[in-house]
Design a protein around this motif. Structure first.
Motif, short mmCIF file in Angstrom:
data_model
loop_
_atom_site.label_atom_id
_atom_site.label_comp_id
_atom_site.label_asym_id
_atom_site.label_seq_id
_atom_site.Cartn_x
_atom_site.Cartn_y
_atom_site.Cartn_z
N HIS A 30 -6.46 -2.89 8.06
CA HIS A 30 -5.56 -2.05 7.23
C HIS A 30 -6.66 -1.23 6.74
O HIS A 30 -6.38 -0.45 5.55
CB HIS A 30 -4.83 -2.84 6.25
N ALA A 31 -7.86 -1.10 6.96
CA ALA A 31 -8.95 -0.26 6.55
C ALA A 31 -8.55 1.05 6.53
O ALA A 31 -8.88 1.82 5.33
CB ALA A 31 -10.30 -0.43 7.40
N GLN A 32 -7.70 1.87 7.40
CA GLN A 32 -7.24 3.22 7.38
C GLN A 32 -6.26 3.38 6.38
O GLN A 32 -6.64 4.46 5.54
CB GLN A 32 -6.72 3.40 8.69
N SER A 33 -5.39 2.55 6.12
CA SER A 33 -4.47 2.54 5.12
C SER A 33 -5.16 2.45 3.54
O SER A 33 -4.84 3.14 2.76
CB SER A 33 -3.50 1.47 5.34
N ILE A 34 -6.27 1.69 3.67
CA ILE A 34 -6.81 1.54 2.35
C ILE A 34 -7.93 2.92 2.05
O ILE A 34 -7.72 3.36 0.96
CB ILE A 34 -7.64 0.34 2.17
N LEU B 113 0.82 -1.17 0.12
CA LEU B 113 0.01 -0.02 -0.03
C LEU B 113 0.82 1.27 -0.05
O LEU B 113 0.36 2.20 -0.28
CB LEU B 113 -0.86 0.04 1.24
N SER B 114 1.88 1.15 0.22
CA SER B 114 3.09 2.32 0.36
C SER B 114 4.17 2.15 -0.96
O SER B 114 5.17 2.83 -0.80
CB SER B 114 3.72 2.33 1.60
N ASP B 115 3.76 1.35 -1.77
CA ASP B 115 4.62 1.25 -3.04
C ASP B 115 4.70 2.41 -3.61
O ASP B 115 3.76 3.11 -3.55
CB ASP B 115 4.24 0.06 -3.89
N LYS B 116 5.95 2.67 -4.37
CA LYS B 116 6.14 3.91 -5.09
C LYS B 116 4.99 4.02 -6.23
O LYS B 116 4.62 5.12 -6.81
CB LYS B 116 7.47 4.13 -5.75
N SER B 117 4.55 2.91 -6.81
CA SER B 117 3.59 2.86 -7.80
C SER B 117 1.97 3.04 -7.36
O SER B 117 1.65 2.07 -6.49
CB SER B 117 3.65 1.73 -8.89
N PRO B 118 1.21 3.98 -7.62
CA PRO B 118 -0.07 3.87 -7.48
C PRO B 118 -0.78 2.81 -7.83
O PRO B 118 -1.89 2.45 -7.35
CB PRO B 118 -0.60 5.44 -7.87
N TYR B 119 -0.42 2.33 -9.23
CA TYR B 119 -1.09 1.18 -9.68
C TYR B 119 -0.85 -0.02 -8.77
O TYR B 119 -1.92 -0.88 -8.45
CB TYR B 119 -0.82 0.94 -11.20
N VAL B 120 0.28 -0.09 -8.10
CA VAL B 120 0.52 -1.36 -7.16
C VAL B 120 -0.34 -1.05 -5.94
O VAL B 120 -0.88 -2.05 -5.56
CB VAL B 120 1.95 -1.67 -7.03
N GLN B 121 -0.31 0.09 -5.35
CA GLN B 121 -1.10 0.20 -4.22
C GLN B 121 -2.48 0.03 -4.50
O GLN B 121 -3.25 -0.76 -3.59
CB GLN B 121 -0.99 1.98 -3.73
N GLY B 122 -3.20 0.15 -5.61
CA GLY B 122 -4.56 -0.02 -5.89
C GLY B 122 -4.75 -1.43 -5.94
O GLY B 122 -5.78 -1.96 -5.46
N ALA B 123 -3.96 -2.24 -6.57
CA ALA B 123 -4.02 -3.49 -6.76
C ALA B 123 -3.99 -4.07 -5.32
O ALA B 123 -4.69 -5.27 -5.08
CB ALA B 123 -2.86 -4.33 -7.58
N CYS C 25 -4.89 -2.92 -2.53
CA CYS C 25 -6.12 -2.69 -1.73
C CYS C 25 -7.12 -3.78 -2.17
O CYS C 25 -7.74 -4.14 -1.18
CB CYS C 25 -6.80 -1.22 -2.36
N LEU C 26 -7.35 -4.00 -3.29
CA LEU C 26 -8.20 -4.92 -3.79
C LEU C 26 -7.89 -6.45 -3.42
O LEU C 26 -8.82 -7.16 -2.81
CB LEU C 26 -8.28 -5.01 -5.25
N THR C 27 -6.64 -6.81 -3.41
CA THR C 27 -6.28 -8.23 -3.01
C THR C 27 -6.24 -8.28 -1.52
O THR C 27 -6.67 -9.53 -1.25
CB THR C 27 -4.84 -8.63 -3.52
N LEU C 28 -6.05 -7.31 -0.74
CA LEU C 28 -6.23 -7.47 0.67
C LEU C 28 -7.60 -8.02 1.05
O LEU C 28 -7.76 -8.74 1.91
CB LEU C 28 -5.93 -6.03 1.42
N THR C 29 -8.64 -7.87 0.52
CA THR C 29 -9.98 -7.88 0.93
C THR C 29 -10.04 -9.61 0.40
O THR C 29 -11.40 -10.05 1.15
CB THR C 29 -11.05 -7.14 0.05
N SER C 30 -9.34 -10.02 -0.42
CA SER C 30 -9.71 -11.49 -0.54
C SER C 30 -8.79 -12.35 0.41
O SER C 30 -8.83 -13.55 -0.03
CB SER C 30 -9.09 -11.58 -2.25
N LEU C 31 -7.99 -11.83 1.27
CA LEU C 31 -7.12 -12.78 2.00
C LEU C 31 -7.69 -13.12 3.40
O LEU C 31 -6.89 -13.31 4.26
CB LEU C 31 -5.62 -11.90 2.26
N GLY C 32 -8.75 -12.86 3.58
CA GLY C 32 -9.41 -13.06 5.03
C GLY C 32 -9.88 -11.77 5.93
O GLY C 32 -9.63 -10.65 5.60
N PRO C 33 -10.23 -12.10 6.98
CA PRO C 33 -10.85 -11.06 7.94
C PRO C 33 -9.79 -10.00 8.48
O PRO C 33 -10.15 -8.81 8.79
CB PRO C 33 -11.48 -11.73 8.96
N PHE C 34 -8.55 -10.27 8.32
CA PHE C 34 -7.56 -9.64 9.08
C PHE C 34 -7.40 -8.25 7.94
O PHE C 34 -6.74 -7.50 8.44
CB PHE C 34 -6.24 -10.26 9.11
#
Length: 241
Positions: free
Chosen positions: A187-191, A162-172, A174-183
């Motif tokens: 990171h909702a604040q960072s998203i 989420l802190s990668d230099k590329s905003p496109y990596v950051q966006g990806a 965000c989306l993938t985090l939601t598929s990795l379980g309840p934890f």
């Protein structure tokens, strides 16, 4: 092994069969092989789950020409379940130094979905490689991880992107985090912070909508002021989820 076969009762025309024959002809020029592999990708639905064809295609993963290897990988990705049986072979070519081969392998693992779940750690390794300068490959690796189904052990690695230099990596991420379980909700604040950037706003709004009920409530103000007021209709729609 012949690849001349009709699938689902639909006979293949002679031109198609002649083209596919290059896959089993050891004397065939590599350009003929490329054409045949691309034909497999484009006619995958017609060819169907043809195990013999997948086996023939997989043999070209050992080719020395990167364009042939990349085409073979993508052809396997188009062959559905029978192609997914070669997920281990596809994962192995991620080590290639050629960017097009690596991208094809990563994206194809994503197409295989859960059948390639055992290779989630390889995708994380690609996405988290500090020496990798190829943002397209990193984005593809993060997206593929979400499709194959990683687990909570990968949450910290993805969250760090989420802190990668590329905003496109950051966006990806965000989306993938939601598929990795309840934890992921930790990171909702960072998203939510990614709502501030034009390039990541859609991904952030979509990700927040997928988090458990109530997780996005503290960020309603930003969702309304940033996403709901965005000029992009898809972003506005995500804000309403």
């Amino acid at each position: 092994m012949s690849v001349q076969a009709g699938t689902g009762g639909i006979p293949l025309d002679s031109n198609t069969n002649d083209t596919l024959s290059a896959l089993t002809n050891k004397e065939a020029h590599f350009e003929a092989v490329l054409i045949a592999l691309r034909l497999v990708s484009s006619k995958a639905e017609l060819l169907g789950n043809h195990q013999g064809l997948a086996e023939v295609v997989s043999a070209h993963l050992a080719n020395k020409k990167p364009e042939v290897v990349a085409a073979a990988v993508r052809s396997l990705g188009s062959l559905g379940d029978v192609g997914a049986r070669y997920a281990d072979h596809v994962a192995a070519v991620i080590r290639w130094p050629n960017a097009s081969v690596r991208l094809a392998a990563v994206e194809t693992l994503g197409r295989f979905g859960r059948a390639a779940a055992r290779h989630a750690s390889k995708l994380v390794k690609v996405a988290s490689d500090p020496k990798l300068q190829d943002d397209d490959l990193k984005v593809a690796a993060v997206a593929a991880l979400g499709k194959v189904g990683g687990d909570i052990t990968q949450v910290p690695s993805v969250a760090s992107l989420l802190s990668d230099k590329s905003p496109y990596v950051q966006g990806a991420a965000c989306l993938t985090l939601t598929s990795l379980g309840p934890f992921a909700e930790e990171h909702a604040q960072s998203i939510a912070e990614k709502l501030q950037q034009d390039e990541t706003r859609l991904a952030a709004a979509t990700a927040l909508a997928k988090l458990p009920a109530g997780s996005a409530k503290p960020f309603v103000k930003d969702i309304v002021s940033k996403a709901l007021c965005d000029v992009d209709p898809e972003t506005r729609e995500a804000a309403l989820e």
